[in-house]
Scaffold this motif. Structure first.
Motif, PDB file in Angstrom:
ATOM      1  N   PHE A 127       0.838  -1.192   0.000  1.00 25.35           N
ATOM      2  CA  PHE A 127       0.000   0.000   0.000  1.00 25.35           C
ATOM      3  C   PHE A 127       0.872   1.240   0.000  1.00 25.35           C
ATOM      4  CE2 PHE A 127       0.795  -1.227   4.347  1.00 25.35           C
ATOM      5  CZ  PHE A 127       1.140  -0.045   4.964  1.00 25.35           C
ATOM      6  N   THR A 128       0.237   2.384  -0.291  1.00 27.36           N
ATOM      7  CA  THR A 128       0.899   3.681  -0.262  1.00 27.36           C
ATOM      8  C   THR A 128       0.084   4.599   0.630  1.00 27.36           C
ATOM      9  OG1 THR A 128       1.669   3.371  -2.524  1.00 27.36           O
ATOM     10  CG2 THR A 128       1.762   5.595  -1.662  1.00 27.36           C
ATOM     11  N   VAL A 129       0.779   5.419   1.404  1.00 27.49           N
ATOM     12  CA  VAL A 129       0.121   6.380   2.286  1.00 27.49           C
ATOM     13  C   VAL A 129       0.290   7.772   1.683  1.00 27.49           C
ATOM     14  CG1 VAL A 129       0.083   7.354   4.607  1.00 27.49           C
ATOM     15  CG2 VAL A 129       0.549   4.921   4.289  1.00 27.49           C
ATOM     16  N   TYR A 130      -0.819   8.527   1.641  1.00 26.82           N
ATOM     17  CA  TYR A 130      -0.830   9.871   1.075  1.00 26.82           C
ATOM     18  C   TYR A 130      -1.372  10.857   2.116  1.00 26.82           C
ATOM     19  CZ  TYR A 130      -0.782   7.268  -3.347  1.00 26.82           C
ATOM     20  OH  TYR A 130      -0.470   6.413  -4.370  1.00 26.82           O
ATOM     21  N   ARG A 131      -1.028  12.145   1.962  1.00 22.83           N
ATOM     22  CA  ARG A 131      -1.663  13.188   2.771  1.00 22.83           C
ATOM     23  C   ARG A 131      -3.067  13.405   2.219  1.00 22.83           C
ATOM     24  NH1 ARG A 131       1.644  15.554   6.269  1.00 22.83           N
ATOM     25  NH2 ARG A 131       3.874  15.496   5.848  1.00 22.83           N
ATOM     26  N   ASP A 138      -3.375  14.769   8.183  1.00 19.94           N
ATOM     27  CA  ASP A 138      -4.265  13.620   8.050  1.00 19.94           C
ATOM     28  C   ASP A 138      -3.790  12.764   6.879  1.00 19.94           C
ATOM     29  OD1 ASP A 138      -5.881  14.568  10.117  1.00 19.94           O
ATOM     30  OD2 ASP A 138      -7.111  15.756   8.728  1.00 19.94           O
ATOM     31  N   LEU A 139      -3.734  11.462   7.107  1.00 17.47           N
ATOM     32  CA  LEU A 139      -3.219  10.547   6.101  1.00 17.47           C
ATOM     33  C   LEU A 139      -4.302   9.563   5.667  1.00 17.47           C
ATOM     34  CD1 LEU A 139       0.175   9.679   7.829  1.00 17.47           C
ATOM     35  CD2 LEU A 139      -0.224  11.395   6.056  1.00 17.47           C
ATOM     36  N   ILE A 140      -4.196   9.104   4.423  1.00 12.74           N
ATOM     37  CA  ILE A 140      -5.035   8.007   3.938  1.00 12.74           C
ATOM     38  C   ILE A 140      -4.132   7.003   3.250  1.00 12.74           C
ATOM     39  CG2 ILE A 140      -7.120   9.404   3.663  1.00 12.74           C
ATOM     40  CD1 ILE A 140      -6.551   9.421   0.634  1.00 12.74           C
ATOM     41  N   PHE A 163      -7.876   3.224   3.496  1.00 12.26           N
ATOM     42  CA  PHE A 163      -7.961   3.201   4.951  1.00 12.26           C
ATOM     43  C   PHE A 163      -7.434   4.514   5.514  1.00 12.26           C
ATOM     44  CE2 PHE A 163      -4.027   1.121   3.714  1.00 12.26           C
ATOM     45  CZ  PHE A 163      -3.073   1.707   4.526  1.00 12.26           C
ATOM     46  N   MET A 164      -7.992   4.874   6.693  1.00  6.39           N
ATOM     47  CA  MET A 164      -7.613   6.143   7.316  1.00  6.39           C
ATOM     48  C   MET A 164      -6.964   5.959   8.674  1.00  6.39           C
ATOM     49  SD  MET A 164     -10.483   8.824   6.231  1.00  6.39           S
ATOM     50  CE  MET A 164     -11.967   8.013   5.734  1.00  6.39           C
TER      51      MET A 164
END
Length: 170
Positions: A127-131, A138-140, A163-164
C-alpha cells in the motif's frame, strides 16, 4: 623404472612446495575494531567494478597493513568508509551524475541471504500512504496488492481499499 622413480620424487617435492605457499594477507595485524572496515576495503579492492577510478582502492595505495589501518581508522564507521570508497554513489550525487547506483552495504547477513532466496517478512498487503490534503497531517492509505495466501488475504482486505487509520491488536 629409474625414470619413474625420479618423476615420482620430483612430483612429491613439487607438491610439498605448493602446499607451503599460502596467502599472508589474512595473517597481517588488523586491530579488532577495524576488522569490518578491513573486510570492506579488501572486498572493494578485489571485486569493485570502478576500483581503478578510486585512488584509495589502488593495489599500491598503501605500502603496508599499518598504513591501511591508519586510513581505515580515519574513515570512522564502516558505513562512512563504504560510501567514501564508492565511485560517484547516489548518496553523494542524488540529483544526477551518479555512476554507482548498485552498491549497497547490508549489516544483517541473515536478512540479505533471505532476501536473495525470496524470503521476507510481510503482512501481505502492499500500500501507499498519502496526505489527505496538501499540508495536512491527516493521512489516507490505498491498498495496491494483496499477496495470495497471506495474513492480509484472510482479513477481507482488497485491492483498491482505502484506509484512514490502523489499529494495533495485541
Amino acid at each position: 623404472m629409474k625414470n619413474t622413480y625420479k618423476l615420482l620424487v620430483l612430483f612429491v617435492i613439487a607438491a610439498f612446495g605448493f602446499v607451503s605457499c599460502e596467502d599472508q594477507d589474512d595473517k597481517l595485524n588488523v586491530p579488532s575494531d577495524l576488522q569490518v572496515q578491513n573486510f570492506i576495503w579488501k572486498g572493494l579492492n578485489l571485486y569493485y567494478l570502478w576500483q581503478a577510478d578510486v585512488p584509495e582502492l589502488a593495489d599500491n595505495a598503501f605500502s603496508n597493513q599499518g598504513q591501511l589501518n591508519v586510513f581505515l581508522q580515519s574513515e570512522g564507521t564502516p558505513e562512512n568508509l563504504f560510501q567514501d570508497l564508492l565511485y560517484k554513489p547516489v548518496s553523494k550525487f542524488p540529483n544526477g551524475g551518479a555512476v554507482d547506483r548498485f552498491s549497497v552495504l547490508v549489516d544483517d547477513y541473515v536478512y540479505l541471504e533471505n532476501l536473495f532466496q525470496g524470503v521476507f517478512k510481510s503482512h501481505g498487503a502492499e500500500f501507499t500512504v498519502y496526505r489527505k490534503t496538501e499540508g495536512s497531517n491527516d493521512l489516507i492509505g490505498v491498498v495496491h496488492y494483496i499477496i495470495p495466501d497471506s495474513d492480509a488475504a484472510t482479513k477481507n482486505i482488497h485491492r483498491g481499499d482505502i484506509f484512514m487509520r490502523l489499529m494495533a491488536i495485541h
